[in-house]
Design an enzyme around this catalytic site. Structure first.
Site, PDB file in Angstrom:
ATOM      1  N   LEU A 240     -10.894  -3.031  -1.076  1.00 24.27           N
ATOM      2  CA  LEU A 240     -10.003  -4.160  -1.308  1.00 24.27           C
ATOM      3  C   LEU A 240      -8.556  -3.716  -1.187  1.00 24.27           C
ATOM      4  O   LEU A 240      -7.704  -4.448  -0.666  1.00 24.27           O
ATOM      5  CB  LEU A 240     -10.257  -4.765  -2.693  1.00 24.27           C
ATOM      6  CG  LEU A 240      -9.342  -5.939  -3.061  1.00 24.27           C
ATOM      7  CD1 LEU A 240      -9.523  -7.100  -2.088  1.00 24.27           C
ATOM      8  CD2 LEU A 240      -9.602  -6.401  -4.493  1.00 24.27           C
ATOM      9  N   TYR A 241      -8.276  -2.524  -1.668  1.00 22.48           N
ATOM     10  CA  TYR A 241      -6.915  -1.998  -1.524  1.00 22.48           C
ATOM     11  C   TYR A 241      -6.488  -2.007  -0.059  1.00 22.48           C
ATOM     12  O   TYR A 241      -5.405  -2.494   0.294  1.00 22.48           O
ATOM     13  CB  TYR A 241      -6.855  -0.573  -2.069  1.00 22.48           C
ATOM     14  CG  TYR A 241      -5.577   0.165  -1.711  1.00 22.48           C
ATOM     15  CD1 TYR A 241      -4.366  -0.204  -2.281  1.00 22.48           C
ATOM     16  CD2 TYR A 241      -5.599   1.213  -0.789  1.00 22.48           C
ATOM     17  CE1 TYR A 241      -3.190   0.464  -1.943  1.00 22.48           C
ATOM     18  CE2 TYR A 241      -4.437   1.882  -0.443  1.00 22.48           C
ATOM     19  CZ  TYR A 241      -3.234   1.503  -1.020  1.00 22.48           C
ATOM     20  OH  TYR A 241      -2.074   2.153  -0.676  1.00 22.48           O
TER      21      TYR A 241
END
EC number: 5.1.3.6
Length: 429
Positions: A240-241
């Site tokens: 997700l980062y």
């Protein structure tokens, strides 16, 4: 060595639905539109009305209402810190100034005579005392770090009213690949919403500043071409980062296209060095080795080597300053685009991937302690097996040339670590 003496040194898509009676395509479209409109309104209601009364609210959202700023004395400090000391110097707003890269970049800008104002929310993703120590370091260098959040539009607008910044070095972000599995909202809050908020203020500023901002090598995700080039695909994020950083690059393109903002994205490759982040492997390996604790070393499929393109902080700083120095002026005024504006993205790495096992071996020599190694399979948590930067574009356009190998860089880090911490305990001031 004296403490702090220097810097080195979201339902999933609906399945097919067969109605019990025939519907025209128009009726179906209206029904779908109504359904998704209700879903969207519901999400907004939940997000804005239920979140504040949650039993465990996101600290990053709560923080917007806790900072104190403004007043004549505060404005005086802001102006003084941002005052340019050289004839051709810049006035730079550095977000995330109390962070690892932010501290080093802010100090370097100040040393060469640029006006520098820092901004940081001092969140507790890792020990805030380290951020406070970096803040103190910058204060002694003449850099005022305003305590506030990049999502606070009123604060950002005020800063631009007080100082007509020529440049923004945007380094504030929710970092870390693995933490996204624990607190995903913090990444959206900071890396997407915060970035948009900053760009909204910048595009309305007059004059508009040129913006250099931190993307990440993580955007390459599942890419297997080596070394990673800016021309490679970046649409397969592994975390997700990484997805939020990729979203940032697309958002940058949008604001450049619509508003004429000059934007340069920098994809950092595993930055390390003094005053680093405790969540990084080299940092917590050092801590645990000194404590006699076992360290987990990951390996890829079929015992494949996990390697990183470790890049020393001083080299990263040179790349950041090179990006600022070559950034062209934004072409908009008061939110209106006047012409095409510069849009760039560069890799900032060291071009020499090193196996993590070698990193540990170097640390063992420097710390004079044998590590207790626990070899583990690389988990599916967003980590990738290797990173390797192609830096030819940065070399050509920014004059970027990394000069610090891992042995030298880790020696400097270990010296700082042992000075700042005393056998794992914070050294006395």
């Amino acid at each position: 060595m004296k403490q702090m003496s220097h810097l080195d040194d979201i339902p999933s898509t609906p399945g097919k639905f067969k109605p019990y009676f025939h519907r025209t395509r128009w009726q179906s479209s209206v029904a779908k539109l109504a359904f998704w409109s209700l879903v969207f309104v519901g999400l907004i209601f939940i997000f804005f009305y239920r979140s504040p009364v949650s039993s465990n609210p996101d600290p990053s959202r709560r923080s917007l209402r806790t900072y104190s700023w403004g007043g004549p004395a505060w404005e005086k400090r802001v102006r003084s810190s941002a005052r340019v000391r050289t004839r051709r110097g810049f006035s730079v707003l550095v977000t995330g100034a109390a962070g690892f890269v932010g501290t080093h970049v802010s100090a370097a800008l100040k040393r060469r005579g640029d006006g520098v104002l820092g901004l940081d929310n001092f969140n507790d993703y890792y020990d805030p005392s380290l951020k406070r120590a970096r803040q103190a370091l910058l204060e002694r260098s003449g850099v005022f770090v305003v305590e506030g959040d990049i999502n606070d539009a009123a604060l950002l607008k005020k800063l631009f009213e007080v100082v007509p910044f020529t440049h923004v070095m945007h380094l504030a972000a929710q970092a870390g690949v693995r933490y996204a599995m624990e607190n995903p909202s913090s990444y959206v809050h900071s890396n997407i919403a915060g970035f948009v908020n900053l760009l909204e203020v910048c595009k309305s500023a007059n004059p508009q500043p040129a913006i250099v901002w931190a993307s990440s090598s993580s955007v390459y995700g599942l890419n297997t071409r080596v070394p990673f080039s800016e021309k490679d695909r970046t649409d397969q994020p592994a975390s997700l980062y990484a997805a939020t950083k990729k979203a940032g690059e697309e958002i940058a393109h949008t604001y450049n296209h619509i508003y004429g903002l000059s934007l340069t994205g920098l994809r950092f490759f595993t930055v390390y060095g003094p005053w680093g982040r405790p969540d990084m492997a080299y940092f917590f390996f050092t801590r645990d080795i000194l404590k006699g604790k076992a360290i987990s070393i990951f390996e890829g499929v079929n015992h494949g080597t996990v390697a990183r393109d470790f890049t020393y902080i001083d080299d990263i700083v040179k790349g950041c300053l090179g990006a600022l120095d070559t950034a062209e002026k934004s072409t908009g005024s008061g939110g209106k685009k006047r012409g095409a504006a510069q849009l760039r993205v560069f890799n900032l790495g060291n071009t020499s991937p090193v196996p993590v096992t070698d990193l540990v071996t170097i640390l063992e020599r420097l710390l004079k302690v044998k590590a207790k190694r626990n070899i583990m399979k690389l988990p599916r948590n967003g980590d990738v097996q290797f990173t390797h930067a192609n830096i030819s574009s940065a070399q050509r356009e920014l004059g970027y040339k990394p000069t610090t190998n891992l042995q030298t860089g880790l020696k400097k880090f270990a010296r700082w670590y042992l000075g700042y911490y005393n056998g794992g305990k914070k050294a006395a001031s």
